[in-house]
Design a protein around this motif. Structure first.
Motif, mmCIF file in Angstrom:
data_model
loop_
_atom_site.group_PDB
_atom_site.id
_atom_site.type_symbol
_atom_site.label_atom_id
_atom_site.label_comp_id
_atom_site.label_asym_id
_atom_site.label_seq_id
_atom_site.Cartn_x
_atom_site.Cartn_y
_atom_site.Cartn_z
ATOM 1 N N UNK A 95 0.762 -1.252 -0.144
ATOM 2 C CA UNK A 95 0.057 -0.085 -0.024
ATOM 3 C C UNK A 95 0.859 1.266 -0.017
ATOM 4 N N UNK A 96 2.010 1.296 -0.400
ATOM 5 C CA UNK A 96 3.028 2.544 -0.343
ATOM 6 C C UNK A 96 2.545 3.302 -1.655
ATOM 7 N N UNK A 97 3.101 4.480 -1.319
ATOM 8 C CA UNK A 97 2.555 5.476 -2.498
ATOM 9 C C UNK A 97 3.551 5.085 -3.505
ATOM 10 N N UNK A 98 3.264 5.151 -4.839
ATOM 11 C CA UNK A 98 4.394 4.756 -5.825
ATOM 12 C C UNK A 98 5.322 5.727 -5.982
ATOM 13 N N UNK A 99 6.544 5.638 -6.056
ATOM 14 C CA UNK A 99 7.549 6.619 -6.235
ATOM 15 C C UNK A 99 7.971 6.650 -7.731
ATOM 16 N N UNK A 100 7.252 7.786 -8.455
ATOM 17 C CA UNK A 100 7.471 7.832 -9.778
ATOM 18 C C UNK A 100 7.452 9.350 -10.062
ATOM 19 N N UNK A 101 8.224 9.804 -11.088
ATOM 20 C CA UNK A 101 8.127 11.202 -11.455
ATOM 21 C C UNK A 101 8.333 11.223 -12.884
ATOM 22 N N UNK A 102 7.308 12.457 -13.182
ATOM 23 C CA UNK A 102 7.162 12.615 -14.793
ATOM 24 C C UNK A 102 8.005 13.929 -15.137
ATOM 25 N N UNK A 103 8.826 13.706 -15.974
ATOM 26 C CA UNK A 103 9.491 14.980 -16.409
ATOM 27 C C UNK A 103 9.386 15.289 -18.068
ATOM 28 N N UNK A 104 9.149 16.431 -18.599
ATOM 29 C CA UNK A 104 9.034 16.638 -19.662
ATOM 30 C C UNK A 104 10.298 17.352 -20.473
ATOM 31 N N UNK A 105 10.465 17.136 -21.770
ATOM 32 C CA UNK A 105 11.836 17.708 -22.453
ATOM 33 C C UNK A 105 11.143 17.743 -23.841
ATOM 34 N N UNK A 106 11.596 19.151 -24.586
ATOM 35 C CA UNK A 106 10.958 19.257 -25.914
ATOM 36 C C UNK A 106 11.225 17.973 -26.715
ATOM 37 N N UNK A 107 10.480 17.673 -27.497
ATOM 38 C CA UNK A 107 10.639 16.780 -28.582
ATOM 39 C C UNK A 107 11.653 16.901 -29.595
ATOM 40 N N UNK A 108 12.385 16.053 -29.906
ATOM 41 C CA UNK A 108 13.617 16.260 -30.869
ATOM 42 C C UNK A 108 13.205 16.312 -32.200
ATOM 43 N N UNK A 109 12.227 15.863 -32.647
ATOM 44 C CA UNK A 109 11.635 15.979 -34.043
ATOM 45 C C UNK A 109 10.181 15.659 -34.083
#
Length: 216
Positions: A95-109
């Motif tokens: 029941x632990x809180x999921x440890x994840x993070x979402x990062x965004x970068x500009x699309x290469x193409x």
């Protein structure tokens, strides 16, 4: 003239040192036992994200925290990742809180973008990928073909060259690539620690690749 020769010699020596350092990084695979593995997974639009999440579904909870990198315009992948992590949390008996993070970068193409303008957008993406990768300092980078993973993998290799941290790069070629590698695969094959293909024809063409059958 003397100053020019000294500068040229210094630049040549620096290039040799960097080339040697790059060779050492790419040819050293020191396995360090650890309780958890910080993972950076690069998702892409369409089937890339679906295949990536299938791969992650086979990994244990030891691969934590998980850092997802997506293009800044890719809302579909963001929703898929959130649903995947919520489903994983529901199946976790702790029941632990999921440890994840979402990062965004500009699309290469972007789709149908000209190759000439791609140079500028890729450089822009690379300039933001390096500080992100430096800040996260993952143990492992996992990717499966989206163009977004090129600057991220380049930044991961650069961390090793600069002596900041040795990051393991694992590239899994898309299932739809039966006889020929994708452009991203051709670019990253020399730099990946483990380069996985999912069809025997590719294994025969690239003997140093890893073939485990269909894994997604």
């Amino acid at each position: 003239m003397g100053c020019v020769l000294i500068l040229a010699a210094a630049a040549g020596a620096a290039a040799v040192v960097l080339a040697l350092r790059l060779w050492l990084v790419l040819h050293s695979r020191v396995v360090v036992p650890r309780e958890s593995v910080s993972l950076m997974a690069v998702a892409g639009s369409g089937g890339h994200t679906t295949e990536l999440l299938r791969l992650l579904g086979h990994l244990s909870a030891a691969y934590s925290p998980r850092h997802y990198v997506i293009a800044d315009t890719d809302e579909i992948s963001a929703r898929k990742i959130e649903a995947f992590e919520l489903g994983r949390a529901d199946r976790d008996p702790s029941g632990m809180v999921p440890r994840y993070f979402l990062h965004r970068i500009p699309r290469s193409r972007e789709v149908r973008q000209s190759w000439l303008s791609t140079v500028a957008t890729t450089l822009h993406s690379a300039c933001l990928s390096l500080p992100l990768t430096y800040r996260v300092r993952p143990d492992l980078v996992l990717c499966n073909g989206p163009g977004t993973c090129v600057p991220i993998c380049a930044a991961a290799v650069l961390l090793g060259v600069l002596g900041v941290k040795r990051v393991t790069v694992v590239y899994v070629e898309s299932l739809c690539r039966v006889e020929h590698l994708s452009l991203t695969g051709r670019i990253l094959r020399p730099f990946a620690d483990y380069f996985l293909v999912q069809w025997p024809a590719l294994k025969r063409k690239y003997p140093t690749s890893v073939y485990l059958g269909r894994i997604v």
